[in-house]
Motif scaffolding. Structure first.
Motif, PDB file in Angstrom:
ATOM      1  N   VAL A 119     -10.197  -6.183  -8.174  1.00 35.70           N
ATOM      2  CA  VAL A 119     -11.333  -5.999  -7.271  1.00 35.70           C
ATOM      3  C   VAL A 119     -11.799  -4.531  -7.267  1.00 35.70           C
ATOM      4  O   VAL A 119     -12.941  -4.226  -6.939  1.00 35.70           O
ATOM      5  N   ASP A 137       0.857  -1.192   0.000  1.00 34.19           N
ATOM      6  CA  ASP A 137       0.000   0.000   0.000  1.00 34.19           C
ATOM      7  C   ASP A 137       0.886   1.232   0.000  1.00 34.19           C
ATOM      8  O   ASP A 137       2.044   1.172   0.417  1.00 34.19           O
ATOM      9  N   ALA A 179      -0.141   3.911   1.704  1.00 34.21           N
ATOM     10  CA  ALA A 179      -0.386   4.577   2.997  1.00 34.21           C
ATOM     11  C   ALA A 179       0.807   4.287   3.915  1.00 34.21           C
ATOM     12  O   ALA A 179       1.081   3.112   4.196  1.00 34.21           O
TER      13      ALA A 179
HETATM   14  N1  APR Z   1      -0.933   2.005  -4.690  1.00 37.74           N
HETATM   15  C1  APR Z   1      -1.208   1.166  -3.659  1.00 37.74           C
HETATM   16  N2  APR Z   1      -2.275   1.322  -2.850  1.00 37.74           N
HETATM   17  C2  APR Z   1      -3.105   2.347  -3.091  1.00 37.74           C
HETATM   18  C3  APR Z   1      -2.888   3.243  -4.162  1.00 37.74           C
HETATM   19  C4  APR Z   1      -1.746   3.037  -4.975  1.00 37.74           C
HETATM   20  N3  APR Z   1      -1.460   3.836  -5.993  1.00 37.74           N
HETATM   21  N4  APR Z   1      -3.890   4.158  -4.148  1.00 37.74           N
HETATM   22  C5  APR Z   1      -4.702   3.829  -3.128  1.00 37.74           C
HETATM   23  N5  APR Z   1      -4.233   2.739  -2.482  1.00 37.74           N
HETATM   24  C6  APR Z   1      -4.756   2.065  -1.311  1.00 37.74           C
HETATM   25  C7  APR Z   1      -5.247   3.019  -0.228  1.00 37.74           C
HETATM   26  O1  APR Z   1      -4.153   3.563   0.505  1.00 37.74           O
HETATM   27  C8  APR Z   1      -6.142   2.114   0.602  1.00 37.74           C
HETATM   28  O2  APR Z   1      -5.442   1.505   1.680  1.00 37.74           O
HETATM   29  O3  APR Z   1      -5.916   1.306  -1.638  1.00 37.74           O
HETATM   30  C9  APR Z   1      -6.584   1.022  -0.404  1.00 37.74           C
HETATM   31  C10 APR Z   1      -8.067   1.009  -0.651  1.00 37.74           C
HETATM   32  O4  APR Z   1      -8.657   0.596   0.521  1.00 37.74           O
HETATM   33  P1  APR Z   1     -10.072   1.146   1.091  1.00 37.74           P
HETATM   34  O5  APR Z   1     -10.167   2.613   0.848  1.00 37.74           O
HETATM   35  O6  APR Z   1     -10.240   0.614   2.472  1.00 37.74           O
HETATM   36  O7  APR Z   1     -11.127   0.490   0.105  1.00 37.74           O
HETATM   37  P2  APR Z   1     -11.736  -0.997   0.203  1.00 37.74           P
HETATM   38  O8  APR Z   1     -12.983  -0.974   0.991  1.00 37.74           O
HETATM   39  O9  APR Z   1     -10.672  -1.942   0.584  1.00 37.74           O
HETATM   40  O10 APR Z   1     -12.140  -1.232  -1.329  1.00 37.74           O
HETATM   41  C11 APR Z   1     -11.137  -1.363  -2.302  1.00 37.74           C
HETATM   42  O11 APR Z   1     -12.476  -2.684  -3.742  1.00 37.74           O
HETATM   43  O12 APR Z   1     -14.666  -3.356  -3.585  1.00 37.74           O
HETATM   44  C12 APR Z   1     -13.789  -2.441  -4.146  1.00 37.74           C
HETATM   45  O13 APR Z   1     -15.131  -0.436  -4.466  1.00 37.74           O
HETATM   46  C13 APR Z   1     -14.082  -1.011  -3.732  1.00 37.74           C
HETATM   47  O14 APR Z   1     -12.631   0.009  -5.346  1.00 37.74           O
HETATM   48  C14 APR Z   1     -12.771  -0.353  -3.988  1.00 37.74           C
HETATM   49  C15 APR Z   1     -11.774  -1.473  -3.668  1.00 37.74           C
END
Ligand code: APR
Length: 324
Positions: free
Chosen positions: A131, A46, A48
């Motif tokens: 996903v 990630d 973050a």
């Molecule tokens: N590289 C790596 N990680 C990233 C990047 C990137 N460039 N951009 C965003 N992220 C990470 C964020 O930091 C976050 O931890 O992607 C993660 C997304 O997690 P959440 O916001 O908790 O979303 P989540 O509920 O896990 O859903 C993820 O799946 O079901 C689908 O619609 C939903 O598109 C969404 C995805």
């Protein structure tokens, strides 16, 4: 074990390796399921700061109670994902207040393209499971960015939509979910196509067990499944059932189980559709989508699938213009 020790153990491990790009709610829950079901070693990646390392250490410490030897590491470095058998893409952002659909499409499209390019550079033999939403569009872009044969790229949505439909069927009929199998085709959106004729309780189509009005009520609730949870949670979206659904697909792929499940797969003439990723029944094995099953559809079912495909195609075209 320190995270450095975990990384060393990981480098030496020869077991199945799944990298999850995006350690948010879906990604971290999927990671937990994969290690606690003893299915794979896992890399959580990630952007973050600190989050993937913290989650991985937390999950490593849970091993003392859960009693398994699977290794999970957290990182922001794609080099740590090398030699993955499977790459799961959950990275992205959720729609924020004031954000248009196009803004979301542009942001997630650019994220998905970049993460797939980076991940595949370290694991050129991997299967890619997408996903991130909007699912069918993101799967198409991931395929293009990966340079892989289309069978090695697929999207998770149909298993989730079918799980929701099956849940509502079991609750309505007051029967065990164990005996319910549902089928949902089409894009992962308002126009998805739940198929009552192919949804059964112990082999009996639900059209034999419920009246049409009841079926239509359950179909409507299935189509609205994600939104229903968003409105209940008020902040965030569903992640337990999405993670379970992705886990089932990962297991079928990395253990070559040949499960038949609906997934967003690349069509080349099947269902009269070409050059599109959309939900259809697939057979999932070690090389990804080993077969696409073509069901006989009635005219209204076929029209609904074509309508769903038309909106997916529009979004694919819009997304391609929005790529940086
Ligand atoms: N590289 C790596 N990680 C990233 C990047 C990137 N460039 N951009 C965003 N992220 C990470 C964020 O930091 C976050 O931890 O992607 C993660 C997304 O997690 P959440 O916001 O908790 O979303 P989540 O509920 O896990 O859903 C993820 O799946 O079901 C689908 O619609 C939903 O598109 C969404 C995805």
């Amino acid at each position: 074990m320190t995270s450095t020790a975990a990384l060393t153990a990981f480098e030496c491990s020869k077991s199945v390796r799944v990298s999850i790009i995006g350690a948010g709610n879906v990604g971290s829950t999927l990671g937990q399921r994969l290690v606690e079901k003893n299915l794979a070693d896992v890399v959580l990646l990630d952007i973050a700061p600190g989050r993937p390392k913290g989650l991985a250490l937390d999950l490593m410490e849970a091993r003392g109670v859960e009693r398994h030897d699977r290794i999970i590491i957290g990182t922001d470095n794609y080099a740590d994902t090398q030699h993955s058998d499977l790459i799961v893409v959950t990275a992205g952002i959720a729609r924020k207040p004031g954000m248009s659909r196009d803004d979301l499409l542009k942001t997630n499209a650019n994220i998905v393209v970049k993460v797939v390019q980076q991940a595949i550079a370290y694991s050129p033999d991997a299967v890619v499971l997408v996903v991130t939403n909007p699912l069918d569009v993101m799967t198409y872009l991931a395929w293009q960015a990966s340079g892989l044969p289309p069978q090695r790229v697929l999207g998770m949505a149909g298993v989730l939509d079918a799980a929701r439909f099956a849940t509502f069927i079991a609750l309505e009929l007051k029967v065990s979910i164990m005996d319910v199998t549902a089928m949902v085709l089409g894009g992962h959106g308002d126009l998805m196509v739940p198929l009552p004729r192919y949804s059964t309780v112990s082999g009996i189509p639900i059209t034999e067990l419920m009246d049409e009005a009841t079926i239509q009520r359950l179909v409507k609730r299935t189509r609205n499944g994600g939104a229903e949870i968003v409105s209940l949670m008020q902040a965030g979206s569903a992640y337990f059932a999405p993670a379970s659904s992705a886990c089932l697909m990962v297991e079928s792929i990395v253990y070559d189980r040949d499960r038949i499940v609906p997934a967003a797969a690349y069509l080349q003439g099947q269902y009269d559709l070409n050059d599109i990723f959309i939900g259809v029944p697939t057979c999932l094995g070690r090389t990804g989508v080993s077969q696409i099953l073509e069901l006989e559809l009635l005219s209204h079912e076929s029209e609904a699938l074509q309508a769903s495909a038309a909106t997916v195609r529009q979004s694919i075209e819009a997304a391609q213009v929005l790529l940086d």
